[in-house]
Design a protein around this motif. Structure first.
Motif, short mmCIF file in Angstrom:
data_model
loop_
_atom_site.label_atom_id
_atom_site.label_comp_id
_atom_site.label_asym_id
_atom_site.label_seq_id
_atom_site.Cartn_x
_atom_site.Cartn_y
_atom_site.Cartn_z
N VAL A 7 0.87 -1.16 0.00
CA VAL A 7 0.00 0.00 0.00
C VAL A 7 0.92 1.23 0.00
CG1 VAL A 7 -1.74 1.27 1.30
CG2 VAL A 7 -1.82 -1.24 1.25
N ALA A 8 0.73 2.12 -0.94
CA ALA A 8 1.57 3.32 -1.06
C ALA A 8 1.36 4.25 0.13
CB ALA A 8 1.26 4.05 -2.36
N ASP A 9 2.40 4.99 0.48
CA ASP A 9 2.33 5.93 1.60
C ASP A 9 1.15 6.90 1.46
OD1 ASP A 9 4.44 4.99 3.13
OD2 ASP A 9 5.91 6.31 2.21
N ASP A 10 0.81 7.27 0.23
CA ASP A 10 -0.29 8.20 0.00
C ASP A 10 -1.60 7.68 0.60
OD1 ASP A 10 -1.21 10.66 -1.07
OD2 ASP A 10 -2.02 9.63 -2.83
N TYR A 11 -1.70 6.37 0.76
CA TYR A 11 -2.93 5.75 1.26
C TYR A 11 -2.77 5.24 2.69
CZ TYR A 11 -3.41 5.88 -3.77
OH TYR A 11 -3.44 6.29 -5.08
N ALA A 12 -1.77 5.74 3.39
CA ALA A 12 -1.46 5.31 4.76
C ALA A 12 -1.24 6.54 5.64
CB ALA A 12 -0.22 4.42 4.77
N CYS A 13 -1.11 6.32 6.94
CA CYS A 13 -0.92 7.43 7.88
C CYS A 13 0.45 8.10 7.71
CB CYS A 13 -1.11 6.96 9.31
SG CYS A 13 0.19 5.86 9.94
N THR A 14 1.33 7.47 6.97
CA THR A 14 2.65 8.05 6.72
C THR A 14 2.63 9.03 5.54
OG1 THR A 14 3.15 6.10 5.38
CG2 THR A 14 3.93 6.09 7.67
N GLY A 15 1.47 9.18 4.91
CA GLY A 15 1.32 10.09 3.78
C GLY A 15 0.01 10.84 3.90
N ALA A 16 -0.69 10.98 2.77
CA ALA A 16 -1.95 11.75 2.74
C ALA A 16 -3.11 11.03 3.42
CB ALA A 16 -2.33 12.06 1.30
N ILE A 87 -15.52 8.50 10.27
CA ILE A 87 -16.33 8.15 9.10
C ILE A 87 -15.40 7.93 7.92
CG2 ILE A 87 -18.05 9.00 7.46
CD1 ILE A 87 -19.27 10.58 9.80
N GLY A 88 -15.63 6.87 7.16
CA GLY A 88 -14.89 6.62 5.94
C GLY A 88 -13.56 5.92 6.15
N TYR A 89 -12.62 6.22 5.27
CA TYR A 89 -11.34 5.52 5.20
C TYR A 89 -10.27 6.19 6.05
CZ TYR A 89 -7.01 3.69 3.06
OH TYR A 89 -5.79 3.12 2.82
N ASN A 90 -9.54 5.39 6.78
CA ASN A 90 -8.24 5.74 7.35
C ASN A 90 -7.34 4.56 7.03
OD1 ASN A 90 -9.96 7.36 9.78
ND2 ASN A 90 -8.16 8.37 8.94
N GLY A 91 -6.18 4.84 6.47
CA GLY A 91 -5.31 3.80 5.96
C GLY A 91 -4.44 3.13 6.99
#
Length: 144
Positions: A7-16, A87-91
């Motif tokens: 999973v790319a950083d953009d989709y994790a807490c280490t990114g966006a 609510i929604g997504y948190n990576g």
């Protein structure tokens, strides 16, 4: 994201920390709605839910990257409450150390769901009982 890929950083807490784009095809003709549950079974406290969405219309075949963290999903559907109580997504945001596996599970359902307001994954899973007609899964990995 390909199944088995990181999973790319953009989709994790280490990114966006935004949701990744997802696309699917081949749903049964009898599909009345989709539900999506993203979970990490490797979490220290047991399975952790990163995203729950439901009542996605049967004509929808994708979700764009960065679905807003609001109850209503543009184009139809509802975001539920994740394990962070948002609510929604948190990576992915595991503790440093071992590799974690993130299961993106899409369910084709023969009905729409009424899991109640501010539904979490267990409420949606309970509402889905007896209504799943097909499933698809994509697994991503992440490690800090």
């Amino acid at each position: 994201m390909a199944s088995g890929a990181a999973v790319a950083d953009d989709y994790a807490c280490t990114g966006a920390d935004r949701s990744p784009a997802l696309a699917w095809s081949g749903a049964p003709d009898s599909t009345k709605s989709f539900a999506l549950i993203v979970e990490d079974p490797d979490a220290p406290g047991g399975t952790f839910f990163h995203w729950v969405a439901y009542n996605i219309p049967p004509g929808v075949t994708s979700l764009p990257a960065g679905v807003p963290q609001s109850t209503e999903i543009a184009g139809g559907g509802t975001n539920g409450i994740n394990g962070f109580e948002h609510i929604g997504y948190n990576g992915p945001c595991p503790p440093p150390g071992k590799m974690h596996h993130y299961h993106f599970r899409l369910f084709a359902l023969d009905s729409t769901l009424t899991p109640g307001d501010n539904a979490d994954a267990p409420a949606v899973q309970s509402a889905m009982t007896g209504h799943v007609i097909a499933t698809a899964e994509l697994v991503g990995t992440f490690q800090r």
